[in-house]
Design a protein around this motif. Structure first.
Motif, PDB file in Angstrom:
ATOM      1  N   GLN A  74       0.764  -1.283   0.157  1.00 44.49           N
ATOM      2  CA  GLN A  74       0.027   0.056   0.036  1.00 44.49           C
ATOM      3  C   GLN A  74       0.814   1.075   0.045  1.00 44.49           C
ATOM      4  O   GLN A  74       0.684   2.154  -0.668  1.00 44.49           O
ATOM      5  N   GLU A  75       1.744   1.141   0.967  1.00 48.17           N
ATOM      6  CA  GLU A  75       2.802   2.353   0.952  1.00 48.17           C
ATOM      7  C   GLU A  75       3.310   2.731  -0.479  1.00 48.17           C
ATOM      8  O   GLU A  75       3.582   3.771  -0.743  1.00 48.17           O
ATOM      9  N   GLN A  76       4.041   1.535  -1.159  1.00 51.82           N
ATOM     10  CA  GLN A  76       4.697   1.861  -2.383  1.00 51.82           C
ATOM     11  C   GLN A  76       3.852   2.050  -3.573  1.00 51.82           C
ATOM     12  O   GLN A  76       4.203   2.337  -4.470  1.00 51.82           O
ATOM     13  N   GLU A  77       2.413   1.753  -3.361  1.00 50.15           N
ATOM     14  CA  GLU A  77       1.537   1.872  -4.576  1.00 50.15           C
ATOM     15  C   GLU A  77       1.896   1.061  -5.821  1.00 50.15           C
ATOM     16  O   GLU A  77       1.895   1.388  -6.755  1.00 50.15           O
ATOM     17  N   PHE A  79       1.756  -2.695  -7.938  1.00 48.50           N
ATOM     18  CA  PHE A  79       0.872  -4.032  -8.113  1.00 48.50           C
ATOM     19  C   PHE A  79       1.866  -5.002  -8.623  1.00 48.50           C
ATOM     20  O   PHE A  79       2.624  -4.849  -9.451  1.00 48.50           O
TER      21      PHE A  79
END
Length: 99
Positions: A74-77, A79
């Motif tokens: 989530q922090e690094q966004e 996928f």
């Protein structure tokens, strides 16, 4: 962790993080290869007289690794098509014998 990191690099992984920490927990290594990201717990023992190093990874540790992995993604966004969790075992007796 350095030994495990070099091992993974030889297998084609890029080490993204060593000792990643956040409020959810800690992960020894985060590595990527292509569209795959791996969250790696490194367990080191002098020898395996008392069992394999991976046997020290229990349910509570797995829970914290999973929470920390979610936080990292989530922090690094970022996928990834494939998210994996690994335990790399390092036995110092075997390393000593290799040299």
């Amino acid at each position: 962790e350095q030994i495990a990191g070099r091992f993974l690099e030889k297998k084609g992984f890029q080490i993204l993080e060593y000792n990643y920490r956040c409020r959810a927990g800690e992960i020894d290594l985060i590595a990527a290869r292509g569209s795959e990201v791996s969250f790696v717990e490194v367990k080191t023992r002098r020898n395996d007289h008392y069992g394999r190093p991976c046997e020290a990874v229990g349910a509570q540790k797995i829970y914290h690794i999973r929470r920390t992995a979610v936080h990292y993604l989530q922090e690094q966004e970022m996928f990834y098509d494939d998210v994996r969790f690994h335990v790399v075992e390092v036995t110092l007796e075997q390393i000593r014998d290799a040299f």
